[in-house]
Design an enzyme around this catalytic site. Structure first.
Site, PDB file in Angstrom:
ATOM      1  N   GLU A 252      46.753  41.498  38.763  1.00 39.30           N
ATOM      2  CA  GLU A 252      45.568  42.048  39.426  1.00 39.30           C
ATOM      3  C   GLU A 252      44.780  42.964  38.478  1.00 39.30           C
ATOM      4  O   GLU A 252      45.362  43.824  37.810  1.00 39.30           O
ATOM      5  CB  GLU A 252      46.016  42.809  40.684  1.00 39.30           C
ATOM      6  CG  GLU A 252      44.907  43.470  41.464  1.00 39.30           C
ATOM      7  CD  GLU A 252      43.811  42.507  41.923  1.00 39.30           C
ATOM      8  OE1 GLU A 252      44.137  41.441  42.447  1.00 39.30           O
ATOM      9  OE2 GLU A 252      42.616  42.851  41.736  1.00 39.30           O
ATOM     10  N   THR A 297      39.157  38.440  43.507  1.00 33.13           N
ATOM     11  CA  THR A 297      40.431  37.705  43.507  1.00 33.13           C
ATOM     12  C   THR A 297      40.264  36.308  44.095  1.00 33.13           C
ATOM     13  O   THR A 297      40.782  35.323  43.552  1.00 33.13           O
ATOM     14  CB  THR A 297      41.487  38.452  44.343  1.00 33.13           C
ATOM     15  OG1 THR A 297      41.766  39.692  43.735  1.00 33.13           O
ATOM     16  CG2 THR A 297      42.769  37.649  44.459  1.00 33.13           C
ATOM     17  N   HIS A 411      45.268  47.774  41.414  1.00 30.54           N
ATOM     18  CA  HIS A 411      43.992  47.478  42.080  1.00 30.54           C
ATOM     19  C   HIS A 411      43.300  48.795  42.371  1.00 30.54           C
ATOM     20  O   HIS A 411      43.962  49.790  42.675  1.00 30.54           O
ATOM     21  CB  HIS A 411      44.270  46.723  43.389  1.00 30.54           C
ATOM     22  CG  HIS A 411      43.036  46.219  44.092  1.00 30.54           C
ATOM     23  ND1 HIS A 411      42.194  47.037  44.801  1.00 30.54           N
ATOM     24  CD2 HIS A 411      42.512  44.970  44.163  1.00 30.54           C
ATOM     25  CE1 HIS A 411      41.190  46.318  45.284  1.00 30.54           C
ATOM     26  NE2 HIS A 411      41.360  45.060  44.915  1.00 30.54           N
ATOM     27  N   ASP A 470      42.950  38.380  36.839  1.00 25.66           N
ATOM     28  CA  ASP A 470      41.995  37.690  37.711  1.00 25.66           C
ATOM     29  C   ASP A 470      40.544  38.057  37.428  1.00 25.66           C
ATOM     30  O   ASP A 470      39.658  37.221  37.511  1.00 25.66           O
ATOM     31  CB  ASP A 470      42.338  37.886  39.196  1.00 25.66           C
ATOM     32  CG  ASP A 470      42.325  39.328  39.676  1.00 25.66           C
ATOM     33  OD1 ASP A 470      42.405  40.244  38.837  1.00 25.66           O
ATOM     34  OD2 ASP A 470      42.241  39.541  40.897  1.00 25.66           O
ATOM     35  N   HIS A 471      40.294  39.332  37.095  1.00 23.58           N
ATOM     36  CA  HIS A 471      38.916  39.789  36.849  1.00 23.58           C
ATOM     37  C   HIS A 471      38.993  41.183  36.257  1.00 23.58           C
ATOM     38  O   HIS A 471      40.071  41.773  36.202  1.00 23.58           O
ATOM     39  CB  HIS A 471      38.081  39.785  38.138  1.00 23.58           C
ATOM     40  CG  HIS A 471      38.751  40.504  39.279  1.00 23.58           C
ATOM     41  ND1 HIS A 471      38.849  41.877  39.346  1.00 23.58           N
ATOM     42  CD2 HIS A 471      39.396  40.039  40.376  1.00 23.58           C
ATOM     43  CE1 HIS A 471      39.503  42.217  40.430  1.00 23.58           C
ATOM     44  NE2 HIS A 471      39.871  41.117  41.077  1.00 23.58           N
TER      45      HIS A 471
HETATM   46  C1  GP9 Z   1      43.262  41.234  48.451  1.00 22.06           C
HETATM   47  C2  GP9 Z   1      43.711  41.347  47.047  1.00 22.06           C
HETATM   48  C3  GP9 Z   1      42.692  41.991  46.145  1.00 22.06           C
HETATM   49  O1  GP9 Z   1      44.193  40.572  49.247  1.00 22.06           O
HETATM   50  O2  GP9 Z   1      44.120  40.109  46.591  1.00 22.06           O
HETATM   51  O3  GP9 Z   1      41.490  41.351  46.162  1.00 22.06           O
HETATM   52  P1  GP9 Z   1      40.242  41.847  45.296  1.00 22.06           P
HETATM   53  O4  GP9 Z   1      39.770  43.127  45.922  1.00 22.06           O
HETATM   54  O5  GP9 Z   1      40.687  42.062  43.900  1.00 22.06           O
HETATM   55  O6  GP9 Z   1      39.267  40.746  45.418  1.00 22.06           O
HETATM   56 MN    MN Z   2      41.630  41.033  42.297  1.00 22.99          MN
END
Ligand code: GP9
Ligand code: MN
Length: 638
Positions: A252, A297, A411, A470-471
C-alpha cells in the site's frame, strides 16, 4: 380541552419527524456505518431531514386531505426504500444498488433466508404510517383548512437548501465524496439512504445510456489497435511458470524512492531492499510506474487484473461494477484450473469490492469479517497480524492458486502505535511525510515475516511471488517536505519520476536481479499470462509483456502525461528522462503524446461502453457473477 387543530403543515411536520426518527433509529440498530468524530455524528443526525422535507413537502402543493393522502403515499415509498435496504443489509451487509437488484441470483438467494432476518419489531418502521392514516381518518375537518400558497415552494426550497448545506459539510469532511464514492456506506453515512438511492439511480441511468449506444462494431476499432500493439512473448520465459501458484503482495502507498533510502543513516525498508537487490531470486523493475487515477487502490487492482485503465474520473470499480471483464483470475481458472482469492482486512463494500470481484471472477474474498481485527490502525487490521492470520487461509486454498494479499497499514494518515515503531519519524515538520517512513518500516517487517512464513510452508519456492506498490503515498501537496527528503526540488519533471512504484517478481527457476525496462501496471497482466504460457493475442490488453523484446516502454499516466526511457512529457512540456533537462518538442515527442492520448481514449471506450461483452474468446465462458458467493452466510465458491 382545546380542540387540536391539524392542517397540512402540522401534518407535514409530524410526518417529517417520524420519518427522520425512524431513519436515525435504523442508523443505530441496523447499519454499520463506521461513524467517527462529532462532524460525522452531526451529519448522521441531520441527513434524513432534507429528503424528508423535500419529498413530503411536494404534497403541500395540494390541499387538505388530498395533501395528507399524497404525503402518506410518498412516505410509504420512502419507508419501503428504507426498509428494503434494512432487510437487504441484514442479509448482505450492503445497501441495494439497481445493479444488484437486477442480478436475479442475489434476490433469489435472499428469498430463501428472508424469514430468518425479519423481526416482530420491524412493525415499528411502519407504525408512523398507521398513525398518519389514523389522523386523516379522524380529522375530516382538515379538508376545510388550507395553508397559504407560498408555503409549499418555501418548504421545498428550504429542503433543497438544507441538502446542499449537508452536502458541503460532507464534502468538507470527505473530499470528492460524490465523484469517487469510495463506499456505499459513506454515501449513506453522509447523505442518508434516500439521497443514496437517488444517486445510485442517476449513476445507473448514466452508465446504462452509454452502454446502450454501443455495438460490436465499436469493438473492431479497439481490437485493431490491440492486435497492432501486440508483443510476442519472450521465448525463454513463455510458460515457464505454468501451473505455479501466484502470490501477489500489494504494498500500500509504497513508492520506489523508499528503496535503499536512508533516513538518518538508517535503511527504512531493509528487507524489501534486499529483495530489490536480488535476494530471494527477485527480479526488480526499477523503472515501473503506477497508472492510477481517482480510484487509487481500486484502479491499481483493475489495471493489474485487466490491462485496462481506470476511468478518467471516479473509480471504475464503483461505476463500472456491472461491466463484462475478461480478467486474469477468470482466465487462469478457465484455462488452467486456478483458484483465485483476495485477502483484504477492510470492509468488503469499500471500492465496491463485494460486487466487482464477482464480475472479475474471484472465487474467494477474505474481507475483514474473516479476521480478528482487534489490533488495527488507519484503515484496518495491521499488516503483521493480517499476514499471520491470512497464512492458514492461504494454505487451505486448492492449488494452483492466484492469491492477492492486500496490506493496509502504510496508508494515509500513516499512524502507527508507538510499540510498532522501529524507526524514528522524519523531521521535515510535515506530519504526513514524517510518519510515512515509520509505516513503511512496519510494512517492510510485515513482508519479511510473510516471506519467511511462505518459505517455511514451502510455498515460496513453488510460486510466482509478485510485490508491487499500488500508487504514490505522498502527493504534490507535500513538495516542500519531499524536497528535503529527496534533496531536489519537486518540479513537474521530478513529480513524474516520483510516480515510480516497485514491481518485483520471483519466478521459480529464474535468476533475480534489477531490470531497467520501463513499464507500468497496465503491463502486468500480459506479463503474468505469458509466464503461464497463455498468449494474450486475442485479449483486449492495453499493456505489453515486460519481458517481450518488443515491449512498449512508453508509460501512460491517467492524466495523459507520460514517461519513456527518453522523454518525460508533463502537460506540453518535454523533458529528458535521464537528466530532467527541458527539451523542444519534436515530431517524435508529439507522436508519443498523441499515442498516449489515443491509448487512454480507446481504453475509456471499452470501459464506458462495456465493449468486452462483444469480445468472444475461444475456450472462455463469460463470467456469471451469480456463480460467486462471498461471506459468512454462504460458502465461497470453488
Ligand atoms: C481500501 C484500501 C485503500 O480498502 O484498499 O484504498 P486507497 O485509499 O488506497 O484507494
Ligand atoms: Mn492504495
Amino acid at each position: 380541552m382545546k380542540k387540536l387543530r391539524i392542517n397540512e403543515l402540522s401534518f407535514f411536520l409530524l410526518a417529517v419527524v417520524f420519518l427522520w426518527a425512524k431513519t436515525y433509529i435504523s442508523y443505530q440498530f441496523e447499519f454499520n456505518l463506521g461513524v467517527e468524530g462529532p462532524m460525522q455524528q452531526f451529519l448522521l443526525l441531520i441527513n434524513p431531514i432534507s429528503s424528508a422535507v423535500v419529498f413530503l413537502g411536494l404534497a403541500l402543493f395540494l390541499k387538505g386531505r388530498r395533501a395528507a393522502i399524497t404525503m402518506i403515499l410518498i412516505d410509504t415509498i420512502m419507508t419501503i426504500v428504507l426498509y428494503s435496504n434494512i432487510v437487504y443489509y441484514r442479509f448482505f451487509d450492503d445497501f441495494i444498488t439497481v445493479a444488484t437488484l437486477s442480478q436475479s441470483g442475489n434476490i433469489g438467494e435472499m428469498k430463501d433466508g428472508v424469514l430468518g432476518i425479519l423481526s416482530g419489531y420491524d412493525v415499528l418502521y411502519f407504525l408512523d404510517l398507521l398513525i398518519l392514516v389514523a389522523v386523516v381518518i379522524w380529522k375530516p375537518s382538515m379538508a376545510k383548512i388550507s395553508i397559504k400558497k407560498w408555503v409549499a415552494p418555501i418548504v421545498v426550497v428550504s429542503g433543497i437548501f438544507l441538502f446542499f448545506a449537508n452536502l458541503s459539510l460532507a464534502e468538507a469532511d470527505r473530499p470528492d465524496l460524490l465523484q469517487r464514492m469510495f463506499d456505499r456506506n459513506y454515501i449513506v453515512k453522509y447523505l442518508g439512504p434516500f439521497n443514496y438511492t437517488i444517486y445510485d439511480g442517476i449513476q445507473t441511468v448514466q452508465v446504462q445510456s452509454e452502454k446502450l449506444q454501443a455495438t460490436s462494431d465499436d469493438l473492431s476499432m479497439i481490437s485493431n489497435y490491440t492486435s497492432s500493439h501486440y508483443s510476442k512473448p519472450n521465448e525463454n520465459l513463455f510458460g515457464i511458470a505454468k501451473g505455479k501458484n501466484i502470490i501477489k503482495i500489494h504494498l500500500e502507498s509504497f513508492q520506489t524512492f523508499l528503496i535503499d533510502y536512508k533516513l538518518n543513516g538508517e535503511e527504512v525498508t531493509p528487507f524489501i531492499n534486499k529483495l530489490a537487490n536480488g535476494e530471494g531470486d527477485m527480479i526488480y523493475f526499477d523503472n515501473f510506474f503506477h497508472q492510477t487515477g481517482q480510484g487509487k487502490t481500486a484502479d491499481a487492482e483493475l489495471i493489474l487484473d485487466n490491462s485496462l485503465f481506470g476511468t478518467a474520473e471516479g473509480a471504475a470499480f464503483m461505476t463500472k461494477g456491472t461491466n463484462t471483464f475478461q480478467s486474469l483470475p477468470a482466465i487462469l481458472d478457465q484455462k488452467l484450473g486456478y483458484t483465485s482469492a483476495v485477502f483484504h482486512a477492510d470492509n468488503k463494500t469499500f471500492w465496491n469490492r463485494d460486487q466487482i470481484y464477482k464480475q472479475i471472477g474471484y472465487n474467494h474474498f477474505f474481507d475483514e469479517t474473516y479476521y480478528d481485527n482487534s489490533n488495527s490502525v488507519n484503515l484496518g487490521l495491521k499488516d503483521k497480524p493480517f499476514f499471520e492470520q491470512s497464512m492458514p487461509m492461504l494454505e487451505s486454498l486448492e492449488q494452483p492458486f492466484y492469491a492477492h494479499m492486500m496490506t493496509l497499514t502504510h496508508h494515509y494518515p500513516f499512524n502507527l502505535d508507538q510499540e510498532d515503531a522501529t524507526i524514528d519519524q522524519a523531521t521535515t515538520g510535515d506530519t504526513t511525510v514524517d510518519r510515512y517512513f515509520q509505516t513503511a518500516r512496519y510494512l517492510d517487517e510485515a513482508v519479511e515475516q510473510f516471506v519467511n512464513d511462505l518459505k517455511a510452508s514451502g510455498l515460496y519456492e513453488n510460486s510466482v511471488i509478485m510485490l508491487y506498490g499500488d500508487h504514490n503515498g505522498i502527493s504534490e501537496n507535500h513538495n516542500r517536505a519531499m524536497k528535503e527528503i529527496l534533496g531536489t526540488e519537486i518540479t513537474p519533471y521530478q513529480n513524474a519520476q516520483n510516480q515510480r512504484v516497485p514491481l518485483m517478481l520471483h519466478i521459480p527457476g529464474v535468476e533475480g536481479g534489477v531490470n531497467h525496462t520501463f513499464g507500468g501496471e497496465i503491463d502486468v497482466m500480459p506479463t503474468l499470462l505469458h509466464l503461464q504460457g497463455i498468449d494474450n493475442r486475442e485479449l483486449i490488453n492495453f499493456g505489453t509483456d515486460l519481458f517481450s523484446k518488443t515491449h512498449d516502454q512508453t508509460v501512460a499516466f491517467r492524466n495523459g502525461d507520460l514517461v519513456s526511457p527518453e522523454y518525460t512529457i508533463v502537460g506540453d512540456t518535454v523533458y529528458d528522462t535521464a537528466t530532467g533537462e527541458e527539451l523542444e518538442s519534436t515530431e517524435e515527442t508529439d507522436k508519443l503524446k498523441s499515442e498516449v492520448i489515443q491509448l487512454l481514449k480507446l481504453s475509456d471506450e471499452v470501459m464506458n461502453k462495456d465493449l468486452l461483452r462483444f469480445n468472444d474468446l475461444a475456450d472462455f465462458e463469460p463470467v456469471d457473477p451469480s456463480d460467486y458467493k462471498y461471506g459468512d452466510t454462504v460458502k465461497d465458491t470453488e
